[in-house]
Design a protein around this motif. Structure first.
Motif: not given
Length: 442
Positions: A114-121, A123-132, A135-139
């Protein structure tokens, strides 16, 4: 902005999840190793099934990012986003399964997953709103699933309430962290956009000022000589000032041609030119143009090579490059004019529009070279390393414009042993029986 279009958002997802080959190799290698070791440790086929499901869903996600599934870009992006979430959920199913097992080692492996999943989210650098939001829904899903899985182990209502409050608080904090990263990404893109606009304004001001200054000098020479012609009575002197006026007018015409080449709007008539003929012609031409103190070596790497280019313009830019080298040598030194076959796409900016192979035409000298901080600016219009009044600074920018209009490119670098190396990359001519492609502006 950078991610305003569905296509740009799809490209962002592709780069974020599949843009780094080493990261992909590490991700899949760890998943494979963990699944294999967990199966060997427990003989539980779930881990093999988990690995296969994860790889299949992630592969579908990658294929959807690359291939056009629907003609509607918004639907394509929605499908990509759905598969992005499905791939994440297929991954977390493994760690959640481990956390439900009453084994300390397996619980540790699941928690690290689970920590690996959070780190993967993150490490992506630039973000876009839908991805945010995704990721919040996944968490949120993971936090809720943990409470459900661990509910039998709670020792009463208060422990359960403490777990729920903690999960809600951490979920909110995680969401705020993602939103903060999104705000920083947006602020960075806005700053980059403002900087790009200021650089464009600076380049435009420099360009307009350079054109005005250069044409003012030329017009002064033309008008001054014409006025002088009316005041002179000697026929020889009158003929001399008329010649000077003509020379100034020719310089104006050359400046216009350079401006057209710089902007990529020169009228080109591309045709196959053999390396042997090009070198023979250039050697004969440059031998008369260059100073006696300059030693010229002109050798084709392969005399049978044929380049697709406008003959007159190619000759003009090579003369310009050799005269630039002569100026750098201050009238004494060596200039090499070489050509070579290049069958791979070099890592340069701008990249050639035509695919490989290319013919590289190289002009280099053994002069002092150029300061490293000035190298990136050499191809900018009206930038020159020459003293004031000794050059308008259109030479290399015109060469770059010709190269790009010919679907090639230009590389400028210092030689390891001193001096400057300019490499003109142009597409090779088609083989016999094929019709050469027409270039833009031809």
């Amino acid at each position: 902005m950078q991610h305003d279009t569905p296509e740009a958002r799809i490209e962002h997802l592709r780069k974020a999840d599949f843009g780094s080959v080493p990261e992909m190799a590490l991700r899949y290698s760890l998943a494979l190793a963990c699944a294999a070791l967990l199966y060997l440790a427990t003989s539980d086929w779930f881990f093999i099934q988990w690995l296969l499901v994860y790889l299949v869903v992630d592969s579908l996600f990658a294929a959807t990012l690359i291939c056009r599934i629907t003609a509607n870009p918004n639907r394509q992006y929605a499908l990509c986003l759905a598969l992005y979430n499905l791939a994440a959920l297929s991954f977390v199913s493994g760690p959640l399964y481990l956390l439900a097992v009453q084994d300390t080692a397996l619980v540790l492996v699941g928690a690290l997953g689970l920590v690996a999943l959070l780190l993967n989210n993150f490490h992506k650098g630039e973000m876009i709103r839908e991805v945010v939001y995704s990721d919040a829904a996944q968490f949120t899903f993971v936090a809720a699933a943990l409470i459900v899985l661990l509910y039998p182990n709670f020792g009463g209502t208060y422990q359960f309430m403490a777990a729920v409050v903690t999960a809600i608080g951490v979920t909110i904090y995680y969401y705020l962290a993602l939103m903060g990263q999104l705000s920083r990404s947006q602020a960075l893109r806005a700053a980059q956009h403002r900087y790009a606009q200021s650089q464009k304004a600076r380049a435009l001001n420099q360009f307009v000022g350079g054109v005005a200054h250069d044409f003012n000098n030329i017009l002064t020479a033309v008008i001054g000589n014409l006025e002088l012609h009316g005041a002179l009575s000697d026929e020889k002197e009158r003929a001399q000032v008329i010649r000077q006026a003509h020379e100034a007018a020719h310089r104006a015409a050359m400046t216009v041609r350079q401006l057209l080449a710089t902007s990529g709007r020169a009228r080109l008539r591309p045709a196959p030119i053999s390396a042997a003929a090009l070198h023979d012609q250039m050697h004969a031409l440059l031998r008369d143009l260059l100073s006696p103190g300059i030693t010229l070596a002109s050798e084709p790497g392969d005399r049978d090579l044929k380049v697709l280019a406008d003959h007159d313009m190619l000759e003009t830019v090579l003369v310009q490059l050799c005269l630039n080298a002569q100026d750098a040598l201050q009238g004494r030194g060596r200039i090499w004019l070489r050509s070579a076959h290049v069958d791979t796409l070099p890592d340069i900016d701008p990249r050639p529009e035509a695919p490989p192979p290319y013919m590289a035409i190289i002009v280099e000298d053994n002069g002092p070279g150029v300061p490293p901080n000035a190298l990136p600016m050499l191809t900018e219009p009206f930038f020159t390393t020459k003293p004031l009044g000794q050059g308008p600074g259109l030479g290399l920018s015109a060469v770059l414009g010709f190269a790009r209009q010919s679907q090639g490119s230009l590389m400028v670098e210092n030689r390891p042993k001193g001096g400057l190396r300019v490499t003109l990359l142009l597409p090779l001519a088609k083989k016999a029986g094929e019709t050469p492609a027409q270039l833009p502006g031809s």
